[in-house]
Design an enzyme around this catalytic site. Sequence first.
Site, PDB file in Angstrom:
ATOM      1  CB  SER A  30      -7.612  -3.580   3.191  1.00 42.41           C
ATOM      2  OG  SER A  30      -7.298  -2.344   3.792  1.00 42.41           O
ATOM      3  NE  ARG A  37      -1.308   6.704   1.247  1.00 37.81           N
ATOM      4  CZ  ARG A  37      -1.206   5.830   2.221  1.00 37.81           C
ATOM      5  NH1 ARG A  37      -0.841   6.215   3.427  1.00 37.81           N
ATOM      6  NH2 ARG A  37      -1.455   4.556   2.008  1.00 37.81           N
ATOM      7  CG  ASP A  46      -2.062   0.976   1.089  1.00 39.08           C
ATOM      8  OD1 ASP A  46      -2.408   1.334  -0.048  1.00 39.08           O
ATOM      9  OD2 ASP A  46      -2.592   1.397   2.133  1.00 39.08           O
ATOM     10  N   GLY A  47       0.305   2.320  -0.593  1.00 37.79           N
ATOM     11  CA  GLY A  47       0.964   3.626  -0.546  1.00 37.79           C
ATOM     12  C   GLY A  47       1.488   4.133  -1.877  1.00 37.79           C
ATOM     13  CD  GLU A  55     -13.285  -5.045  -0.771  1.00 42.40           C
ATOM     14  OE1 GLU A  55     -12.067  -5.355  -0.854  1.00 42.40           O
ATOM     15  OE2 GLU A  55     -14.173  -5.878  -0.519  1.00 42.40           O
ATOM     16  CG  ASN A  56      -8.081  -2.030  -4.847  1.00 43.14           C
ATOM     17  OD1 ASN A  56      -7.182  -2.841  -4.639  1.00 43.14           O
ATOM     18  ND2 ASN A  56      -8.287  -0.994  -4.030  1.00 43.14           N
ATOM     19  NE  ARG A 116      -4.791   6.914  -6.648  1.00 41.06           N
ATOM     20  CZ  ARG A 116      -4.525   6.528  -5.396  1.00 41.06           C
ATOM     21  NH1 ARG A 116      -4.253   7.426  -4.478  1.00 41.06           N
ATOM     22  NH2 ARG A 116      -4.577   5.265  -5.066  1.00 41.06           N
TER      23      ARG A 116
END
Length: 253
Positions: free
Chosen positions: A199, A27, A23-24, A70-71, A36
């Site tokens: 998640s 950001r 993850d990340g 969910e993505n 992104r």
Amino acid sequence: MTESALQADEQLTVPQHVAIIMDGNGRWAQQRGKTRVVGHKNGVESVRAVVATARKLGVKALTLFAFSSENWQRPEQEVSVLMDLFMFVLTKEVKKLHKNNIRFQVIGDISRFSDKLRQKIDDAQTLTANNDAMVLSVAANYGGRWDIANAAKKVAEQVQQNQLTLDEINEHTLDQYTSLTDLPDLDLLIRTGGDYRISNFLLWQAAYAEFYFTEELWPDFKEQAFEKAIASFDQRERRFGQTSEQVNATTDK
Ligand code: IPE
Ligand code: IPE
Ligand code: MG
């Protein structure tokens, strides 16, 4: 070459099965004023580094969360770039995995993927099927609740076909139908990116995993960062319900 975070003479307890919530990426890119998707592209280098390091350390199974169920709710353009990237990386990297004796598999509901992508996945799985140095599982359109529900459905099918009675159903029966059942139990679950949640990743499989959370964003997570997580695992006392005294009486740690 980067310096190792592990001492050469260290007798480490290396986890047999490591899973990572990568993850990340978004950001990481936004911090650099980029879109992104630039983060996702840079994340690929971390995947390479972690696969190589896991293989070097003797990890038997590495499971990476690439795309959650969910993505799909992300902007269409981001989802489409992620699919293209998956396709690109598969095409480019599979030979290397094979050369390194790594078995590759995808876990998750791939029925929603394009025919082309499913064919690539199938080819990669077939090519590497007999490799035995490490198993690399990539979770794509994966959800822990889906995994458990899917296993329940398969158990129900067995009952319906009179292959199984209700009384025979226990946690081992269900386990047989969940993803990764043929691999060693999950020992270590890493999440990068600074959030402290699962998640909907390996809900069933993480029952007794050790958790390791780091603020580092996925594109920054390379060999040394992975080794730091392994070193942290080595320091954990896994009691599996027992007392510390019991554990210490059975090991000479
Ligand atoms: C993880 O990075 C990659 C995927 C979910 C595909 P993110 O895209 O979630 O990055 P952040 O959490 O928004 O920074
Ligand atoms: C989890 O990351 C999924 C992957 C890393 C593939 P997310 O960034 O999607 O998780 P949430 O939505 O913030 O919990
Ligand atoms: Mg995220």
